[in-house]
Enzyme design. Structure first.
Site, short mmCIF file in Angstrom:
data_model
loop_
_atom_site.label_atom_id
_atom_site.label_comp_id
_atom_site.label_asym_id
_atom_site.label_seq_id
_atom_site.Cartn_x
_atom_site.Cartn_y
_atom_site.Cartn_z
N ARG A 1 55.27 7.58 30.03
CA ARG A 1 55.84 6.35 30.57
C ARG A 1 54.72 5.42 31.06
O ARG A 1 54.76 4.21 30.87
CB ARG A 1 56.73 6.79 31.74
CG ARG A 1 57.49 5.70 32.39
CD ARG A 1 58.31 6.29 33.52
NE ARG A 1 59.02 5.27 34.22
CZ ARG A 1 59.44 5.40 35.48
NH1 ARG A 1 59.24 6.51 36.14
NH2 ARG A 1 60.07 4.41 36.07
N GLU B 1 75.96 -15.47 34.97
CA GLU B 1 74.55 -15.09 34.88
C GLU B 1 73.73 -16.19 34.22
O GLU B 1 72.61 -16.49 34.64
CB GLU B 1 74.39 -13.80 34.05
CG GLU B 1 74.96 -12.56 34.72
CD GLU B 1 74.73 -11.31 33.88
OE1 GLU B 1 73.63 -11.13 33.34
OE2 GLU B 1 75.67 -10.50 33.74
N HIS C 1 71.31 -8.80 37.73
CA HIS C 1 72.19 -7.63 37.70
C HIS C 1 73.64 -8.11 37.76
O HIS C 1 73.96 -8.99 38.55
CB HIS C 1 71.87 -6.70 38.89
CG HIS C 1 72.68 -5.46 38.87
ND1 HIS C 1 72.42 -4.41 38.01
CD2 HIS C 1 73.78 -5.11 39.57
CE1 HIS C 1 73.31 -3.46 38.21
NE2 HIS C 1 74.15 -3.86 39.15
N ASP D 1 67.42 -1.97 41.33
CA ASP D 1 68.31 -3.07 41.72
C ASP D 1 68.31 -3.32 43.22
O ASP D 1 69.36 -3.46 43.85
CB ASP D 1 69.76 -2.77 41.24
CG ASP D 1 69.84 -2.63 39.73
OD1 ASP D 1 69.05 -3.30 39.02
OD2 ASP D 1 70.67 -1.85 39.25
N GLU E 1 60.19 -1.48 44.32
CA GLU E 1 59.98 -0.15 43.71
C GLU E 1 61.29 0.59 43.41
O GLU E 1 61.29 1.58 42.69
CB GLU E 1 59.12 0.74 44.62
CG GLU E 1 57.67 0.31 44.75
CD GLU E 1 57.51 -0.95 45.60
OE1 GLU E 1 58.43 -1.27 46.40
OE2 GLU E 1 56.48 -1.61 45.45
N GLY F 1 69.70 -10.36 24.64
CA GLY F 1 68.81 -11.44 25.10
C GLY F 1 69.49 -12.75 25.44
O GLY F 1 68.85 -13.80 25.41
N SER F 2 70.78 -12.70 25.81
CA SER F 2 71.44 -13.97 26.11
C SER F 2 70.89 -14.59 27.41
O SER F 2 70.84 -15.82 27.53
CB SER F 2 72.96 -13.81 26.18
OG SER F 2 73.33 -13.07 27.31
C1 GRF Z 1 73.17 -8.59 31.62
O1 GRF Z 1 74.50 -8.31 31.98
C2 GRF Z 1 72.24 -8.39 32.79
O2 GRF Z 1 72.84 -8.68 34.02
C3 GRF Z 1 71.92 -6.93 32.72
O3 GRF Z 1 71.85 -6.64 31.34
C4 GRF Z 1 72.63 -7.58 30.61
C5 GRF Z 1 71.70 -8.21 29.61
O4 GRF Z 1 72.37 -9.08 28.76
N1 GRF Z 1 70.71 -6.62 33.45
P1 GRF Z 1 71.54 -10.02 27.77
O5 GRF Z 1 70.66 -9.10 26.93
O6 GRF Z 1 70.72 -10.94 28.61
O7 GRF Z 1 72.56 -10.72 26.95
#
Ligand code: GRF
Length: 210
Positions: A67, A176, A111, A147, A144, A14-15
């Protein structure tokens, strides 16, 4: 100022969620987080959300018949929270078209590569193996496919000699943490539209005019 209601879906540490949260707290995004939802009860990001006093719920897939039933249960939580936007932040499940159609152009994902290169799992390892000199991260609207939706913002990160998957992932993650809040703020604060694959931000001046 009106603040948009944001929900975050996560499966792990969850960073990225925390980077969005900090940006909101600092007044850098006109939003508030109304729900944090995880498919894993043990996700550290969910525990952090609870510590921060946010509405945080686990909706495990286990125990639900399909699902679709799992997604319905998440949608129920989202509706209850009044979320207008859904930010995927390390959410490790593919959303069905039915889910995506409930929030058209209102679901964001981050991503760790420059899409359309290296979609899917272990994007950083894919970049290393391919031998690219530059990778990075992409924030995009979710459609849909995996990525694949319209790109909101990308940030590049140079590969270094001797890089491992871990060292590259660490540098991309730093990018990110800047990119996600910036992209979210852009979408919430400007007027934009999608034409084909392209996201057009109205205020963005053409290069010649800058
Ligand atoms: C990140 O690298 C994001 O790009 C990918 O999953 C990872 C999640 O990292 N989709 P965090 O849980 O937000 O630390």
């Amino acid at each position: 100022m009106d603040r948009s209601r944001i929900a975050v879906l996560l499966s792990g540490r969850g960073s990225n969620f925390l980077s969005i949260h900090s940006a909101i707290e600092d007044g850098r995004i006109p939003a508030r987080i109304v729900a944090v939802i995880s498919d894993r009860e043990s996700a550290p990001g969910l525990a952090r959300a609870r510590e921060l006093g946010l509405e945080a719920t686990a909706v495990p897939r286990k125990g639900l018949p399909s699902r679709e039933a799992h997604e319905q249960s998440i949608l129920e939580q989202l509706r209850r929270s009044g979320a207008e936007w859904v930010c995927l932040a390390g959410y490790m499940r593919l959303l069905t078209p039915a889910f995506v159609s409930c929030y058209p152009q209102r679901i964001l994902n981050i991503h760790p590569s420059l899409l359309p290169s290296f979609p899917g799992l272990r994007a950083q390892a894919q970049a290393l193996e391919h031998g690219v000199r530059i990778s990075g991260c992409t924030v995009h609207l979710v459609d849909e496919q995996l990525d694949s939706g319209p790109i909101v913002l990308q940030r590049s990160v140079e590969l270094r000699p001797g890089d491992s998957e871990t060292s590259l992932a660490k540098r991309i993650l730093k990018a990110e943490h800047r990119a996600y809040p910036e992209a979210l703020n852009l979408l919430l604060s400007s007027s934009w539209r999608v034409e084909g694959r392209r996201l057009i931000v109205d205020e963005e001046a053409p290069v010649e005019a800058r």
